[in-house]
Design an enzyme around this catalytic site. Structure first.
Site: not given
Lengths: 155, 374
Positions: B143, B173, B141
């Protein structure tokens, strides 16, 4: 997170053992959006009407087992406290709490995090004291509750 | 190429906490009420009895997938390095935990496993052979406040280039396309004592930075996490000290606040400083790396109705047009999963003031449907 919902509002009650009031109990939930290994659980900051109850006066009841001290909890390295499950925090306070309404100040300390942190080695040697905000990343402030004492369940 | 829609059940964390929607209810909502969305993403330690939900659960799970027409798209896994309490987990111990989670994901039919943005790349490399053997794709991910332009993405692309693996990639994200602080975060800060002028200053500063007109140099900010930035700002405000490379930025924020807020206090500086926590990543980078995107977290904090357009919804703090446009232009083939996070900014209030997660996700799916079709 869940600031106003970490303690079930009708769960504050005195604990009676062998006819003696030994303390009080609270039903509590994760201050996070997930569960974690139980070992990461590091105790609570609990203050009732200005009196603080340190971690060595707390035991923790979860997963169908008898209440355990936080020294025992930290060895539960393969046991999980699941997100959905309510736990019961037992606090030793001989004589218990007076009937009526009480002000609780409360913080949960769980050493769960997003990966490695600069504090890791220090927390292995010296876990943070609950209430400092450390180990409370999703709910870093102490939360105050007004709770009314419920009659203890008859044994 | 097709972009499909799904939901991360993270979005329903509050409904689950309050026992209003349990796992089956959440899956039914996705399968029945979101106009063709069928992807299910979940966090293992939120949605499952962890680490082994048991064979009865597995049978139930697959029966739900069939009954509601849903697909297990991604399982999100964590990494708590203090589990053993007597030592910090080594990278190899973390890889063991990841292998355990990969097996769990496989047993529930998931195609992808999302790992946290902070997982060192050698842990992923160590678990990759098992992922390949089980045909599970690992996605790291990215982020906020990280950016797609940083080392985190570069490390993954290097491994892909070196090994030719098809089982490793990126999970952006969409919070990395946030360009101003969310209105619900600002309201939450105001309930904690921030002045409305501090909220305005925070938005003004964020928009100035977004236009490339930052009043101070922000290079140093991207090397820190939002959590570290917030705690270092706190230290700066009480002691005047901070990490040396951040001093100029914090002094800039202080000056900016002092010029716009009367008698500012710590909470006002903190509110203005939220303008620094944004990634300001480039949509062009997302277009370029789209072939390596495993799936996407459709992060949002608040879906409000578009003024004058009943039934149409917007996320005023995140550039969804740019993000989805880049995914389409780059040929992304996979799922965008709604990931609602704004419910936490209401939990300091009474139950009657909590947000309706089901409604927020339905609104977000309207936005996704419209932008994907555009």
């Amino acid at each position: 997170m869940f600031e106003n919902f970490l303690i079930r509002s009708d769960s504050l009650r005195n604990e009676v053992r062998d006819g003696k009031t030994v303390g009080f109990t609270l039903a509590v939930r994760h201050a996070n959006y997930r569960g974690c290994y139980l070992s990461l659980h590091n105790g609570y900051y609990v203050e009732v009407d200005g009196t603080q109850y340190a971690t060595d006066r707390q035991t923790f009841e979860i997963n169908g087992q008898a209440p355990r001290s936080f020294d025992e909890i930290r060895t539960a390295v393969h046991e999980h406290w699941n997100y959905d499950d309510e736990a019961v925090l037992h606090v030793e306070a001989p004589g218990g709490l007076a009937p009526g309404e009480h002000t609780l100040r409360f913080q949960q300390s769980v050493l769960a995090a997003y990966g490695y942190l600069p504090t890791d080695e220090e927390w292995v040697k010296n876990p943070p004291t609950p209430g400092s905000g450390a180990g409370s990343d999703k709910t870093p402030e102490i939360v105050a509750y007004r709770l009314t004492l419920t009659e203890p369940e008859k044994n | 190429m097709t972009i499909q829609r799904g939901v991360s059940l993270y979005s329903y964390q509050q409904s689950q906490f309050l026992k209003e929607l349990m796992l089956e209810d959440q899956i039914r909502e996705v399968g029945r009420n979101l106009g063709g969305a069928d992807g299910i993403e979940l966090i293992d330690e939120m949605s499952l009895r962890y680490p082994d939900p048991g064979d009865d659960f597995r049978r139930q799970w697959f029966a739900w997938m069939e009954a509601y027409g849903t697909k297990p798209v991604a399982m999100d896994v964590g990494m708590d390095v203090l589990q053993f309490r007597d030592h910090v987990m080594t990278h190899e111990e973390c890889a063991d935990r990841l292998r355990q989670d990969i097996r769990l994901a496989k047993s529930l039919g998931f195609a992808n496993v999302r790992v946290l943005s902070v997982v060192p790349v050698d842990i992923l490399v160590s678990a990759l052979p098992l992922a390949e053997q089980l045909d599970i794709r690992l996605g790291k991910e990215i982020h906020q406040p990280m950016r797609l332009e940083g080392r985190e993405v570069g490390d993954i692309l290097d491994v892909i280039e070196r090994t030719g693996t098809r089982h490793l990639g990126i999970v952006p994200d969409l919070g990395i396309f946030q360009f101003r602080p969310s209105e619900v975060l600002l309201s939450w800060l105001e309930r904690r004592g921030a002045q409305p002028t501090a909220s305005l200053a925070s938005v003004d500063l964020a928009l100035a930075i977004h236009r490339g007109e930052s009043p101070f140099d922000l290079t140093a900010v991207h090397r820190h996490t939002a959590g570290n930035l917030r705690s270092d700002l706190g230290r700066f405000l009480t002691t005047g000290e901070s990490a040396p490379e951040l001093l100029d930025v914090f002094e800039g924020v202080k000056r900016y606040t002092d010029e716009r807020v009367t008698d500012p206090e710590a909470i006002d500086y903190r509110t203005v400083a939220e303008a620094l926590m944004l990634s300001r990543t480039s949509a062009e980078t997302l277009r370029q790396i789209a072939p390596h995107v495993i799936h996407v977290h459709g992060k949002f904090n608040n879906m409000s109705e578009v003024p004058g357009a009943p039934g149409r919804y917007q996320e005023i703090s995140i550039d969804y047009d740019a993000a989805i446009g880049a995914l389409k232009a780059g040929g992304f083939d996979g799922y965008i999963n709604s990931e609602y996070e704004g419910q936490r900014y209401f939990q300091d209030r009474g139950r009657e003031d909590l947000m309706d997660e089901v409604d927020q996700v339905r609104r977000h799916q309207e936005l996704l449907r419209r932008l994907i079709a555009a």
